[in-house]
Motif scaffolding. Structure first.
Motif, PDB file in Angstrom:
ATOM      1  N   TYR A   1      24.401  80.175  99.490  1.00 34.73           N
ATOM      2  CA  TYR A   1      25.665  80.737  99.678  1.00 34.73           C
ATOM      3  C   TYR A   1      26.714  80.068  98.626  1.00 34.73           C
ATOM      4  O   TYR A   1      27.374  80.259  97.654  1.00 34.73           O
ATOM      5  CB  TYR A   1      26.042  81.122 100.142  1.00 34.73           C
ATOM      6  N   LEU A   2      26.657  78.899  99.337  1.00 33.14           N
ATOM      7  CA  LEU A   2      28.155  77.490  98.687  1.00 33.14           C
ATOM      8  C   LEU A   2      27.746  77.423  97.136  1.00 33.14           C
ATOM      9  O   LEU A   2      28.863  77.342  96.582  1.00 33.14           O
ATOM     10  CB  LEU A   2      28.487  76.831  99.702  1.00 33.14           C
ATOM     11  N   SER A   3      26.353  78.120  96.645  1.00 30.71           N
ATOM     12  CA  SER A   3      26.483  76.944  95.258  1.00 30.71           C
ATOM     13  C   SER A   3      27.350  78.171  94.588  1.00 30.71           C
ATOM     14  O   SER A   3      27.357  77.557  93.350  1.00 30.71           O
ATOM     15  CB  SER A   3      24.963  77.014  94.765  1.00 30.71           C
ATOM     16  N   ILE A   4      27.913  78.871  94.888  1.00 25.08           N
ATOM     17  CA  ILE A   4      28.686  80.643  93.827  1.00 25.08           C
ATOM     18  C   ILE A   4      29.963  79.742  94.018  1.00 25.08           C
ATOM     19  O   ILE A   4      31.173  79.312  95.156  1.00 25.08           O
ATOM     20  CB  ILE A   4      28.425  81.975  94.650  1.00 25.08           C
ATOM     21  N   PRO A   5      30.025  80.366  92.739  1.00 24.06           N
ATOM     22  CA  PRO A   5      31.977  79.529  93.061  1.00 24.06           C
ATOM     23  C   PRO A   5      32.762  80.342  93.687  1.00 24.06           C
ATOM     24  O   PRO A   5      32.685  81.886  93.754  1.00 24.06           O
ATOM     25  CB  PRO A   5      32.149  80.505  91.550  1.00 24.06           C
ATOM     26  N   GLU A   6      33.714  79.366  94.498  1.00 22.71           N
ATOM     27  CA  GLU A   6      34.300  80.857  95.078  1.00 22.71           C
ATOM     28  C   GLU A   6      35.258  81.902  95.002  1.00 22.71           C
ATOM     29  O   GLU A   6      35.650  83.289  95.764  1.00 22.71           O
ATOM     30  CB  GLU A   6      35.324  79.373  96.373  1.00 22.71           C
ATOM     31  N   GLU A   7      35.358  82.023  93.510  1.00 22.96           N
ATOM     32  CA  GLU A   7      36.364  83.312  93.245  1.00 22.96           C
ATOM     33  C   GLU A   7      35.269  84.151  93.086  1.00 22.96           C
ATOM     34  O   GLU A   7      35.632  85.257  92.955  1.00 22.96           O
ATOM     35  CB  GLU A   7      37.576  82.828  92.119  1.00 22.96           C
ATOM     36  N   ALA A   8      34.127  83.832  93.325  1.00 22.71           N
ATOM     37  CA  ALA A   8      33.130  85.484  92.699  1.00 22.71           C
ATOM     38  C   ALA A   8      32.299  85.222  94.125  1.00 22.71           C
ATOM     39  O   ALA A   8      31.296  86.234  93.600  1.00 22.71           O
ATOM     40  CB  ALA A   8      32.139  84.523  91.306  1.00 22.71           C
ATOM     41  N   ARG A   9      32.516  84.405  94.992  1.00 25.75           N
ATOM     42  CA  ARG A   9      31.367  84.449  96.529  1.00 25.75           C
ATOM     43  C   ARG A   9      31.776  85.803  97.093  1.00 25.75           C
ATOM     44  O   ARG A   9      32.690  86.376  97.635  1.00 25.75           O
ATOM     45  CB  ARG A   9      31.668  83.384  97.281  1.00 25.75           C
ATOM     46  N   PRO A  10      30.489  86.623  97.356  1.00 23.81           N
ATOM     47  CA  PRO A  10      30.472  88.181  97.506  1.00 23.81           C
ATOM     48  C   PRO A  10      30.555  88.061  99.140  1.00 23.81           C
ATOM     49  O   PRO A  10      30.353  86.750 100.340  1.00 23.81           O
ATOM     50  CB  PRO A  10      29.535  88.545  97.521  1.00 23.81           C
ATOM     51  N   ARG A  11      31.171  88.515  99.761  1.00 21.96           N
ATOM     52  CA  ARG A  11      31.584  88.873 101.683  1.00 21.96           C
ATOM     53  C   ARG A  11      30.061  88.656 101.762  1.00 21.96           C
ATOM     54  O   ARG A  11      28.745  89.661 101.081  1.00 21.96           O
ATOM     55  CB  ARG A  11      32.136  90.563 101.846  1.00 21.96           C
ATOM     56  N   LYS A  12      29.319  88.141 102.923  1.00 20.98           N
ATOM     57  CA  LYS A  12      28.505  88.418 104.021  1.00 20.98           C
ATOM     58  C   LYS A  12      27.966  89.446 104.673  1.00 20.98           C
ATOM     59  O   LYS A  12      26.573  90.018 104.829  1.00 20.98           O
ATOM     60  CB  LYS A  12      28.184  87.535 104.617  1.00 20.98           C
ATOM     61  N   ASP A  13      29.089  89.961 104.850  1.00 17.26           N
ATOM     62  CA  ASP A  13      28.526  91.166 105.404  1.00 17.26           C
ATOM     63  C   ASP A  13      28.356  92.799 104.842  1.00 17.26           C
ATOM     64  O   ASP A  13      28.671  93.925 105.396  1.00 17.26           O
ATOM     65  CB  ASP A  13      29.580  91.918 106.411  1.00 17.26           C
ATOM     66  N   GLN A  14      27.162  92.546 103.914  1.00 15.98           N
ATOM     67  CA  GLN A  14      27.160  93.772 103.251  1.00 15.98           C
ATOM     68  C   GLN A  14      25.007  93.932 102.730  1.00 15.98           C
ATOM     69  O   GLN A  14      25.073  92.610 102.593  1.00 15.98           O
ATOM     70  CB  GLN A  14      28.035  93.516 101.955  1.00 15.98           C
ATOM     71  N   PRO A  15      24.757  94.746 102.066  1.00 17.16           N
ATOM     72  CA  PRO A  15      23.589  94.528 102.244  1.00 17.16           C
ATOM     73  C   PRO A  15      23.378  93.988 100.540  1.00 17.16           C
ATOM     74  O   PRO A  15      23.946  93.443  99.684  1.00 17.16           O
ATOM     75  CB  PRO A  15      22.991  95.945 101.778  1.00 17.16           C
ATOM     76  N   PHE A  16      22.394  92.951 100.372  1.00 20.47           N
ATOM     77  CA  PHE A  16      21.778  92.443  99.510  1.00 20.47           C
ATOM     78  C   PHE A  16      20.808  92.598  99.473  1.00 20.47           C
ATOM     79  O   PHE A  16      19.689  92.990 100.120  1.00 20.47           O
ATOM     80  CB  PHE A  16      21.521  90.595  99.599  1.00 20.47           C
ATOM     81  N   TYR A  17      20.439  92.557  97.989  1.00 25.47           N
ATOM     82  CA  TYR A  17      18.874  92.843  97.087  1.00 25.47           C
ATOM     83  C   TYR A  17      18.007  91.825  96.783  1.00 25.47           C
ATOM     84  O   TYR A  17      18.936  91.233  95.818  1.00 25.47           O
ATOM     85  CB  TYR A  17      19.213  93.979  96.032  1.00 25.47           C
ATOM     86  N   HIS A  18      17.112  91.987  96.349  1.00 29.13           N
ATOM     87  CA  HIS A  18      15.966  91.213  96.290  1.00 29.13           C
ATOM     88  C   HIS A  18      15.916  92.228  94.539  1.00 29.13           C
ATOM     89  O   HIS A  18      14.893  93.207  94.524  1.00 29.13           O
ATOM     90  CB  HIS A  18      14.935  91.000  96.663  1.00 29.13           C
ATOM     91  N   LEU A  19      15.694  91.774  93.239  1.00 26.00           N
ATOM     92  CA  LEU A  19      15.461  91.715  92.115  1.00 26.00           C
ATOM     93  C   LEU A  19      14.531  91.260  91.233  1.00 26.00           C
ATOM     94  O   LEU A  19      14.278  90.294  91.154  1.00 26.00           O
ATOM     95  CB  LEU A  19      16.730  92.279  91.374  1.00 26.00           C
ATOM     96  N   PHE A  20      13.534  92.378  90.524  1.00 27.18           N
ATOM     97  CA  PHE A  20      12.599  91.887  89.767  1.00 27.18           C
ATOM     98  C   PHE A  20      13.570  91.806  88.602  1.00 27.18           C
ATOM     99  O   PHE A  20      13.940  92.694  88.266  1.00 27.18           O
ATOM    100  CB  PHE A  20      12.060  92.211  89.167  1.00 27.18           C
TER     101      PHE A  20
END
Length: 113
Positions: free
Chosen positions: A43-62
């Motif tokens: 999570y912290l590897s994502i640049p802060e200005e682009a970091r998404p909220r944690k309280d939403q669905p997250f998807y695993h993609l091929f």
């Protein structure tokens, strides 16, 4: 005692073809977490200005881009339907899905709950 926040209902489902809103990749959803469920380091590897909220669905993609096939973990806010009709060519797709059928991939019977 504070009331619990309701868990947001996932907007996308298994087998749908989606694309990232900001980065040039697309993929097929093969799993959904109702809220963020990865490491804090990731999570912290994502640049802060682009970091998404944690309280939403997250998807695993091929996932795939013009150069590689890989597994991606993406927040709902960063996804949109890919309505191009172009098949996804990830090598692991055939292990779990049949298709595309009408623009989506269908779980093989061995993977249905």
């Amino acid at each position: 005692m504070a009331p619990e926040q309701p868990i947001q209902k996932a907007r996308f489902h298994l087998g749908q073809v989606v694309r990232h809103r900001m980065f040039p990749f697309r993929g097929v959803i093969f799993d959904v977490d109702p809220v963020f469920d990865n490491t804090e380091e990731w999570y912290l590897s994502i640049p802060e200005e682009a970091r998404p909220r944690k309280d939403q669905p997250f998807y695993h993609l091929f996932a795939e881009n013009s150069e590689n096939d890989y597994i991606a973990y993406v927040s709902e806010q960063n996804l949109e339907l890919d309505e191009s009709g172009t098949p996804v060519n990830h090598p692991q797709l055939a292990e779990m899905f049949d298709g595309p059928i009408d623009g989506e991939y269908r779980l093989k019977s061995a993977h249905r709950n």
